[in-house]
Write a protein that holds these residues in place. Structure first.
Motif, PDB file in Angstrom:
ATOM      1  N   LYS A  40       0.828  -1.209   0.000  1.00 41.73           N
ATOM      2  CA  LYS A  40       0.000   0.000   0.000  1.00 41.73           C
ATOM      3  C   LYS A  40       0.867   1.266   0.000  1.00 41.73           C
ATOM      4  O   LYS A  40       0.518   2.282  -0.584  1.00 41.73           O
ATOM      5  CB  LYS A  40      -0.892  -0.030   1.250  1.00 41.73           C
ATOM      6  N   HIS A  41       2.022   1.186   0.694  1.00 42.93           N
ATOM      7  CA  HIS A  41       2.875   2.374   0.793  1.00 42.93           C
ATOM      8  C   HIS A  41       4.054   2.333  -0.198  1.00 42.93           C
ATOM      9  O   HIS A  41       5.012   3.083  -0.051  1.00 42.93           O
ATOM     10  CB  HIS A  41       3.377   2.536   2.231  1.00 42.93           C
ATOM     11  N   GLY A  42       3.971   1.429  -1.147  1.00 41.98           N
ATOM     12  CA  GLY A  42       4.985   1.380  -2.209  1.00 41.98           C
ATOM     13  C   GLY A  42       6.361   0.918  -1.730  1.00 41.98           C
ATOM     14  O   GLY A  42       7.383   1.307  -2.303  1.00 41.98           O
ATOM     15  N   LEU A  43       6.371   0.084  -0.680  1.00 46.31           N
ATOM     16  CA  LEU A  43       7.668  -0.382  -0.173  1.00 46.31           C
ATOM     17  C   LEU A  43       7.940  -1.796  -0.711  1.00 46.31           C
ATOM     18  O   LEU A  43       7.096  -2.683  -0.597  1.00 46.31           O
ATOM     19  CB  LEU A  43       7.672  -0.380   1.354  1.00 46.31           C
ATOM     20  N   SER A  44       9.124  -1.955  -1.317  1.00 42.16           N
ATOM     21  CA  SER A  44       9.423  -3.240  -1.940  1.00 42.16           C
ATOM     22  C   SER A  44       9.840  -4.288  -0.912  1.00 42.16           C
ATOM     23  O   SER A  44       9.623  -5.477  -1.095  1.00 42.16           O
ATOM     24  CB  SER A  44      10.531  -3.070  -2.978  1.00 42.16           C
ATOM     25  N   ARG A  45      10.461  -3.830   0.174  1.00 41.73           N
ATOM     26  CA  ARG A  45      10.849  -4.775   1.230  1.00 41.73           C
ATOM     27  C   ARG A  45      11.151  -4.009   2.506  1.00 41.73           C
ATOM     28  O   ARG A  45      11.382  -2.794   2.483  1.00 41.73           O
ATOM     29  CB  ARG A  45      12.085  -5.579   0.827  1.00 41.73           C
ATOM     30  N   VAL A  46      11.118  -4.719   3.618  1.00 46.07           N
ATOM     31  CA  VAL A  46      11.568  -4.100   4.865  1.00 46.07           C
ATOM     32  C   VAL A  46      12.623  -5.018   5.480  1.00 46.07           C
ATOM     33  O   VAL A  46      12.533  -6.243   5.372  1.00 46.07           O
ATOM     34  CB  VAL A  46      10.400  -3.854   5.854  1.00 46.07           C
ATOM     35  N   ARG A  47      13.638  -4.391   6.052  1.00 51.12           N
ATOM     36  CA  ARG A  47      14.661  -5.169   6.762  1.00 51.12           C
ATOM     37  C   ARG A  47      14.940  -4.430   8.065  1.00 51.12           C
ATOM     38  O   ARG A  47      15.034  -3.194   8.080  1.00 51.12           O
ATOM     39  CB  ARG A  47      15.934  -5.248   5.915  1.00 51.12           C
ATOM     40  N   TYR A  48      15.048  -5.194   9.143  1.00 51.69           N
ATOM     41  CA  TYR A  48      15.316  -4.569  10.441  1.00 51.69           C
ATOM     42  C   TYR A  48      16.803  -4.725  10.752  1.00 51.69           C
ATOM     43  O   TYR A  48      17.336  -5.830  10.688  1.00 51.69           O
ATOM     44  CB  TYR A  48      14.459  -5.219  11.536  1.00 51.69           C
ATOM     45  N   ILE A  49      17.437  -3.625  11.050  1.00 46.89           N
ATOM     46  CA  ILE A  49      18.858  -3.689  11.432  1.00 46.89           C
ATOM     47  C   ILE A  49      18.904  -3.556  12.946  1.00 46.89           C
ATOM     48  O   ILE A  49      18.721  -2.472  13.498  1.00 46.89           O
ATOM     49  CB  ILE A  49      19.665  -2.577  10.721  1.00 46.89           C
ATOM     50  N   MET A  50      19.043  -4.691  13.613  1.00 52.24           N
ATOM     51  CA  MET A  50      18.995  -4.714  15.070  1.00 52.24           C
ATOM     52  C   MET A  50      20.428  -4.587  15.589  1.00 52.24           C
ATOM     53  O   MET A  50      21.261  -5.456  15.328  1.00 52.24           O
ATOM     54  CB  MET A  50      18.389  -6.028  15.579  1.00 52.24           C
ATOM     55  N   ILE A  51      20.695  -3.507  16.294  1.00 49.80           N
ATOM     56  CA  ILE A  51      22.049  -3.293  16.805  1.00 49.80           C
ATOM     57  C   ILE A  51      22.060  -3.634  18.291  1.00 49.80           C
ATOM     58  O   ILE A  51      21.450  -2.934  19.101  1.00 49.80           O
ATOM     59  CB  ILE A  51      22.490  -1.821  16.616  1.00 49.80           C
ATOM     60  N   ASP A  52      22.735  -4.724  18.628  1.00 53.33           N
ATOM     61  CA  ASP A  52      22.845  -5.087  20.042  1.00 53.33           C
ATOM     62  C   ASP A  52      24.033  -4.318  20.633  1.00 53.33           C
ATOM     63  O   ASP A  52      25.187  -4.609  20.343  1.00 53.33           O
ATOM     64  CB  ASP A  52      23.047  -6.603  20.168  1.00 53.33           C
ATOM     65  N   ASP A  53      23.694  -3.338  21.449  1.00 56.43           N
ATOM     66  CA  ASP A  53      24.720  -2.428  21.979  1.00 56.43           C
ATOM     67  C   ASP A  53      25.345  -3.001  23.258  1.00 56.43           C
ATOM     68  O   ASP A  53      25.237  -2.431  24.331  1.00 56.43           O
ATOM     69  CB  ASP A  53      24.056  -1.068  22.252  1.00 56.43           C
ATOM     70  N   GLY A  54      25.967  -4.174  23.118  1.00 53.22           N
ATOM     71  CA  GLY A  54      26.671  -4.786  24.249  1.00 53.22           C
ATOM     72  C   GLY A  54      25.747  -5.234  25.379  1.00 53.22           C
ATOM     73  O   GLY A  54      26.091  -5.081  26.556  1.00 53.22           O
ATOM     74  N   SER A  55      24.592  -5.798  25.032  1.00 58.28           N
ATOM     75  CA  SER A  55      23.656  -6.247  26.079  1.00 58.28           C
ATOM     76  C   SER A  55      24.278  -7.368  26.903  1.00 58.28           C
ATOM     77  O   SER A  55      25.020  -8.207  26.378  1.00 58.28           O
ATOM     78  CB  SER A  55      22.372  -6.775  25.455  1.00 58.28           C
ATOM     79  N   SER A  56      23.937  -7.392  28.200  1.00 58.91           N
ATOM     80  CA  SER A  56      24.451  -8.478  29.038  1.00 58.91           C
ATOM     81  C   SER A  56      23.345  -9.486  29.326  1.00 58.91           C
ATOM     82  O   SER A  56      23.559 -10.463  30.020  1.00 58.91           O
ATOM     83  CB  SER A  56      25.016  -7.919  30.341  1.00 58.91           C
ATOM     84  N   ASP A  57      22.142  -9.256  28.796  1.00 56.79           N
ATOM     85  CA  ASP A  57      21.065 -10.234  28.990  1.00 56.79           C
ATOM     86  C   ASP A  57      20.914 -11.078  27.710  1.00 56.79           C
ATOM     87  O   ASP A  57      21.843 -11.175  26.918  1.00 56.79           O
ATOM     88  CB  ASP A  57      19.752  -9.506  29.351  1.00 56.79           C
ATOM     89  N   ASN A  58      19.738 -11.654  27.507  1.00 57.78           N
ATOM     90  CA  ASN A  58      19.573 -12.567  26.363  1.00 57.78           C
ATOM     91  C   ASN A  58      19.042 -11.895  25.104  1.00 57.78           C
ATOM     92  O   ASN A  58      18.416 -12.553  24.267  1.00 57.78           O
ATOM     93  CB  ASN A  58      18.627 -13.702  26.761  1.00 57.78           C
ATOM     94  N   THR A  59      19.252 -10.604  24.975  1.00 62.47           N
ATOM     95  CA  THR A  59      18.740  -9.879  23.804  1.00 62.47           C
ATOM     96  C   THR A  59      19.201 -10.530  22.496  1.00 62.47           C
ATOM     97  O   THR A  59      18.378 -10.841  21.621  1.00 62.47           O
ATOM     98  CB  THR A  59      19.219  -8.410  23.852  1.00 62.47           C
ATOM     99  N   ALA A  60      20.517 -10.777  22.384  1.00 60.55           N
ATOM    100  CA  ALA A  60      21.065 -11.280  21.118  1.00 60.55           C
ATOM    101  C   ALA A  60      20.500 -12.665  20.797  1.00 60.55           C
ATOM    102  O   ALA A  60      20.118 -12.934  19.645  1.00 60.55           O
ATOM    103  CB  ALA A  60      22.582 -11.317  21.183  1.00 60.55           C
ATOM    104  N   THR A  61      20.401 -13.543  21.812  1.00 60.94           N
ATOM    105  CA  THR A  61      19.874 -14.897  21.578  1.00 60.94           C
ATOM    106  C   THR A  61      18.428 -14.809  21.108  1.00 60.94           C
ATOM    107  O   THR A  61      18.022 -15.522  20.179  1.00 60.94           O
ATOM    108  CB  THR A  61      19.911 -15.705  22.900  1.00 60.94           C
ATOM    109  N   ALA A  62      17.661 -13.929  21.774  1.00 55.40           N
ATOM    110  CA  ALA A  62      16.243 -13.798  21.412  1.00 55.40           C
ATOM    111  C   ALA A  62      16.105 -13.297  19.978  1.00 55.40           C
ATOM    112  O   ALA A  62      15.271 -13.801  19.214  1.00 55.40           O
ATOM    113  CB  ALA A  62      15.554 -12.848  22.386  1.00 55.40           C
ATOM    114  N   VAL A  63      16.913 -12.318  19.589  1.00 52.04           N
ATOM    115  CA  VAL A  63      16.833 -11.790  18.214  1.00 52.04           C
ATOM    116  C   VAL A  63      17.248 -12.870  17.214  1.00 52.04           C
ATOM    117  O   VAL A  63      16.582 -13.075  16.193  1.00 52.04           O
ATOM    118  CB  VAL A  63      17.703 -10.522  18.048  1.00 52.04           C
TER     119      VAL A  63
END
Ligand code: UDP
Ligand code: MG
Length: 338
Positions: A40-63
């Motif tokens: 609808k908004h004319g977007l061909s694709r979306v990609r998420y760039i998730m930057i893990d800024d040195g998390s000490s929990d399980n953020t990276a594993t979950a992503v």
């Protein structure tokens, strides 16, 4: 200028100990950027760039688990906690889409606004930033942010929109321009204002964080505020210069008055030794202030020079009333955009 044709979208999301948010965030993103909404908004694709800024929990594993399950994201893990602004810059360096959005991980920046921003981009804007009308945050934080944005806007030499954070959508040209700014102290919303182009705000009411607690400690907020002020203005230094120069003029006037009085044989009611001491103190302070003034003149300019910002940025080249693009030879003119 209106833009037609499909456009790709990258969404940068900095993450610092956001494990509680990953399920909520990815679900909300998938709902918002459904294939129908993209079309609808004319977007061909979306990609998420998730930057893990040195998390000490399980953020990276979950992503990583989400990515393995087909969530269209890349995970970029920084080697330690470099701070929100640097994490956003890492995302900007990675992004190569036509459009790049920046949002927080806690859903305080409603992702559906990015779709409205994409529509604005079609109208010809290069930067569409979200402007907070209301915030659901503590009174202290609200007052702090309110005053901070006004101080930065007052001190800055470029137009700095009020109440807008990093939540925005940018055209590729703007991302390229930001990447070419070589300075280390990166106050992204300020740099974004500095690069220029056609910018507009989209007002919204900022909701509360959906899960977890703020990752901005007082120390981090203080650093953001002082970086913001110092990296965008040498006006505080100029105020110091005006004060020191004013004192120098006053002291020179007083010393001159006393010396002329002495030369004319005027009898002061102070003992000569005390008078000499006064003269030495006042003239010494005056000389110091003059030195501070001179130092300020050089320090300010040195500060501006070491940033090595480009002296101009080209938006487009117009020839016979047609936009014929911009020079592609970035090696010859590194700040000219292709
Ligand atoms: N963040 C980050 N590094 C940090 C601090 C925060 O990447 O050192 C991220 C955080 O995960 C979130 C965004 O920056 O996605 C904004 O942080 P937060 O929501 O905690 O700030 P607030 O909204 O409370 O000002
Ligand atoms: Mg937040």
């Amino acid at each position: 200028m209106t833009r037609t044709g499909p456009a790709s979208l990258d969404v940068i999301i900095p993450l610092f100990n956001e494990e509680e948010m990953i399920d909520l965030l990815t679900a909300e993103l998938s709902r918002t950027f459904s294939p129908e909404a993209l079309a609808k908004h004319g977007l061909s694709r979306v990609r998420y760039i998730m930057i893990d800024d040195g998390s000490s929990d399980n953020t990276a594993t979950a992503v990583s688990a989400k990515i393995a399950a087909g969530f269209p994201a890349v995970l970029c893990r920084l080697s330690r906690n470099f701070g929100h602004q640097n994490a956003v810059c890492a995302g900007l360096d990675y992004s190569d889409a036509d459009l790049t959005g920046v949002i927080d991980a806690d859903l305080q920046d409603p992702p559906e606004l990015l779709l409205q921003m994409a529509d604005k981009w079609r109208e010809g804007f290069h930067v569409i930033y979200a402007e907070r009308r209301k915030r659901q945050e503590s009174v202290v934080k609200r007052i702090g942010y309110w005053s901070f944005y006004r101080i930065v806007a007052f001190l800055s030499s470029v137009h700095m929109p009020l109440d807008s954070g990093d939540f925005c959508l940018m055209d590729r040209q703007v991302v390229k321009a930001l990447r070419r700014l070589p300075e280390n102290l990166r106050f992204v919303r300020g740099l974004r204002a500095w690069v220029g182009f056609k910018q507009t705000g989209l007002p919204f009411d900022r909701p509360a964080r959906k899960a977890g607690v703020t990752k901005y400690s007082f120390g981090k907020l203080y650093k953001l505020a002082t970086d913001g002020i110092a990296s965008f203005s040498i006006r505080p230094l100029k105020v110091a210069q005006v004060l020191s120069f004013s004192y120098f003029i006053l002291s020179a006037g007083l010393v001159g008055f006393l010396l002329v009085g002495l030369l004319l044989g005027h009898q002061f009611s102070i003992p000569p030794l005390t008078l000499i001491t006064y003269l030495l103190i006042v003239s010494g302070n005056g000389a110091l202030c003059l030195c501070v003034y001179i130092l300020g003149a050089y320090v300010g300019r040195t500060y501006l020079e070491v940033k090595q910002r480009p002296v101009y940025i080209v938006q487009e080249i117009v020839h016979n009333n047609d936009v014929v693009g911009t020079p592609r030879n970035a090696a010859d003119a590194p700040h000219v955009l292709d």
